[in-house]
Design a protein around this motif. Sequence first.
Motif, PDB file in Angstrom:
ATOM      1  N   ASP A   1     -83.811  65.011  34.504  1.00  0.00           N
ATOM      2  CA  ASP A   1     -83.979  64.334  35.798  1.00  0.00           C
ATOM      3  C   ASP A   1     -85.098  63.293  35.766  1.00  0.00           C
ATOM      4  O   ASP A   1     -85.035  62.285  36.469  1.00  0.00           O
ATOM      5  N   LEU A   2     -86.127  63.567  34.955  1.00  0.00           N
ATOM      6  CA  LEU A   2     -87.247  62.632  34.849  1.00  0.00           C
ATOM      7  C   LEU A   2     -86.792  61.225  34.460  1.00  0.00           C
ATOM      8  O   LEU A   2     -87.399  60.239  34.846  1.00  0.00           O
ATOM      9  N   LEU A   3     -85.746  61.130  33.648  1.00  0.00           N
ATOM     10  CA  LEU A   3     -85.310  59.817  33.145  1.00  0.00           C
ATOM     11  C   LEU A   3     -84.266  59.132  34.026  1.00  0.00           C
ATOM     12  O   LEU A   3     -83.972  57.957  33.831  1.00  0.00           O
ATOM     13  N   LYS A   4     -83.702  59.866  34.969  1.00  0.00           N
ATOM     14  CA  LYS A   4     -82.556  59.303  35.701  1.00  0.00           C
ATOM     15  C   LYS A   4     -82.878  58.046  36.511  1.00  0.00           C
ATOM     16  O   LYS A   4     -82.102  57.090  36.488  1.00  0.00           O
ATOM     17  N   PRO A   5     -84.024  58.006  37.211  1.00  0.00           N
ATOM     18  CA  PRO A   5     -84.334  56.749  37.920  1.00  0.00           C
ATOM     19  C   PRO A   5     -84.490  55.567  36.950  1.00  0.00           C
ATOM     20  O   PRO A   5     -84.060  54.449  37.254  1.00  0.00           O
ATOM     21  N   LEU A   6     -85.054  55.829  35.792  1.00  0.00           N
ATOM     22  CA  LEU A   6     -85.223  54.771  34.798  1.00  0.00           C
ATOM     23  C   LEU A   6     -83.874  54.263  34.302  1.00  0.00           C
ATOM     24  O   LEU A   6     -83.659  53.052  34.138  1.00  0.00           O
ATOM     25  N   ILE A   7     -82.965  55.184  34.040  1.00  0.00           N
ATOM     26  CA  ILE A   7     -81.626  54.807  33.561  1.00  0.00           C
ATOM     27  C   ILE A   7     -80.913  53.951  34.598  1.00  0.00           C
ATOM     28  O   ILE A   7     -80.329  52.915  34.285  1.00  0.00           O
ATOM     29  N   ARG A   8     -81.009  54.362  35.852  1.00  0.00           N
ATOM     30  CA  ARG A   8     -80.337  53.599  36.910  1.00  0.00           C
ATOM     31  C   ARG A   8     -80.962  52.213  37.057  1.00  0.00           C
ATOM     32  O   ARG A   8     -80.254  51.201  37.163  1.00  0.00           O
ATOM     33  N   GLU A   9     -82.290  52.148  37.035  1.00  0.00           N
ATOM     34  CA  GLU A   9     -82.981  50.864  37.213  1.00  0.00           C
ATOM     35  C   GLU A   9     -82.656  49.907  36.057  1.00  0.00           C
ATOM     36  O   GLU A   9     -82.513  48.706  36.258  1.00  0.00           O
ATOM     37  N   THR A  10     -82.551  50.450  34.840  1.00  0.00           N
ATOM     38  CA  THR A  10     -82.248  49.614  33.681  1.00  0.00           C
ATOM     39  C   THR A  10     -80.877  48.953  33.843  1.00  0.00           C
ATOM     40  O   THR A  10     -80.705  47.770  33.532  1.00  0.00           O
ATOM     41  N   ALA A  11     -79.917  49.718  34.355  1.00  0.00           N
ATOM     42  CA  ALA A  11     -78.574  49.160  34.590  1.00  0.00           C
ATOM     43  C   ALA A  11     -78.565  48.208  35.784  1.00  0.00           C
ATOM     44  O   ALA A  11     -77.799  47.239  35.815  1.00  0.00           O
ATOM     45  N   ASP A  12     -79.424  48.478  36.764  1.00  0.00           N
ATOM     46  CA  ASP A  12     -79.513  47.611  37.945  1.00  0.00           C
ATOM     47  C   ASP A  12     -80.093  46.246  37.602  1.00  0.00           C
ATOM     48  O   ASP A  12     -79.652  45.220  38.107  1.00  0.00           O
TER      49      ASP A  12
ATOM     50  N   GLU B   1     -71.745  51.760  36.547  1.00  0.00           N
ATOM     51  CA  GLU B   1     -71.042  53.038  36.684  1.00  0.00           C
ATOM     52  C   GLU B   1     -71.466  54.012  35.579  1.00  0.00           C
ATOM     53  O   GLU B   1     -71.593  55.218  35.811  1.00  0.00           O
ATOM     54  N   THR B   2     -71.687  53.486  34.376  1.00  0.00           N
ATOM     55  CA  THR B   2     -72.092  54.343  33.256  1.00  0.00           C
ATOM     56  C   THR B   2     -73.449  55.005  33.558  1.00  0.00           C
ATOM     57  O   THR B   2     -73.645  56.192  33.278  1.00  0.00           O
ATOM     58  N   ALA B   3     -74.358  54.230  34.134  1.00  0.00           N
ATOM     59  CA  ALA B   3     -75.668  54.787  34.498  1.00  0.00           C
ATOM     60  C   ALA B   3     -75.566  55.715  35.707  1.00  0.00           C
ATOM     61  O   ALA B   3     -76.327  56.684  35.825  1.00  0.00           O
TER      62      ALA B   3
END
Lengths: 255, 255
Positions: free
Chosen positions: A191-202, B199-201
């Motif tokens: 869960d710690l990485l999930k905001p980072l993953i989303r922001e990177t794709a955003d 979507e992948t993220a």
Amino acid sequence: MLITIIGSGNVATHIAAALKNAGHRIGQVYSRDFQNASLLAYHVGAEATDLLTELRPDADIYLIAVKDIAIEYVAAQIAGFGKLIVHTSGATPLENLSKHTVNAGVFYPLQTFSKQKELDFRQVPLCIEGATEQITLQLIALAQTVSNHVYRVDTQQRKILHLSAVFACNFPNYLYHVSQQLLAAHQLNFDLLKPLIRETADKIQHASPASVQTGPAVRNDVKTMDAHMQLLTGDAFLQNLYLLMSEGIMKMEKN
Amino acid sequence: MLITIIGSGNVATHIAAALKNAGHRIGQVYSRDFQNASLLAYHVGAEATDLLTELRPDADIYLIAVKDIAIEYVAAQIAGFGKLIVHTSGATPLENLSKHTVNAGVFYPLQTFSKQKELDFRQVPLCIEGATEQITLQLIALAQTVSNHVYRVDTQQRKILHLSAVFACNFPNYLYHVSQQLLAAHQLNFDLLKPLIRETADKIQHASPASVQTGPAVRNDVKTMDAHMQLLTGDAFLQNLYLLMSEGIMKMEKN
């Protein structure tokens, strides 16, 4: 339009639902597995079958969403209907259909689908190709009833798109998995990485990836890269991957 | 709290704004570059300086957000104030501060920041470490004023987190770049891939990456992988990368 869906996997499921929602009629759903055919058929108000020989010739379009390797076999079975046959595959040439029928086309949704996850189909890019200009225009019109993002893409371009999608989707997802495994090995929550993953794709929705690249490699921060390689001691595979990705980043041009 | 911000880059900018918005007071902003110091200071109602010797000892906390390599130097300069000094780096041990002062801590935001892109700081995970339990609790309380996601993370765990973030953020962003370049070489627009990237993220926010892995490698679809390798002919680097990533995917366990 009266449409027959051949296949019951992720792609078939999402396309069938989108077509149904747009007001088209799904006549039959075929799957080798009758349970799967029935489930999808039920959702879109169609009839289910697990026999290609039970498909009726009355549909306007036969939409094939089966494994790439089975597309041509299916097309050969139904070519005699003389109706429009389209496949939904990024990696399959139009040619694989058009050697069996002149009424051939491609309706390729460039998205990653899971049955259990809803998504807004109007945002899915649809890549269209037809054996004739008339078919192309007909498929574009159909595609526009379900998506706001419809593109003409020929077989050669579609191959490149499919390859690019592997780099932009399948490989990043694998890297998410690697990071999850690294965290788990140290009792840390993914869960710690999930905001980072989303922001990177955003971020790359409105900026070029090169312009927003961060991390030690792009800074040429050898000390941190060395420390990371140390942490990966004992996993030669991940060390290789780390080096190769970092090499790529170090030589990328900002644009 | 009265806080001094040392640094004016992406991390300093976002943290300073978040602290200010939460009602804290930013007294001074330091940067080697006076223009940058002034710009950030203006935004958060602080005073700007480009001289460490002009920093006053009146703040409650000195928050260091400069390049990793300069952290210890800065800390040594201000340790004499006897106040709490924290750094914001994923890759730097607490030790680098605590050898200069007992009042040391870490306030590490696990996110990728760009000055020009706004984000909701309350969603940013903050990883906290203190040289003493009292400092840890004080920093956790401070962190909770700006974020909903506050974690205790020690130096060793932070190293792993930072490494994992490279895999989950820096490397995927590089792969986005690769896909953009592949498309550009064939007159295809990167916009086509953007919904797929998002979507992948999104998918892994509620499912394990292994459970949603797609693409030829996870299907063991050798024919498609061969076709992709063909398309990459002439680019030995990308061929290597393709093989290595596919190898990783083929041996991943579904979980």
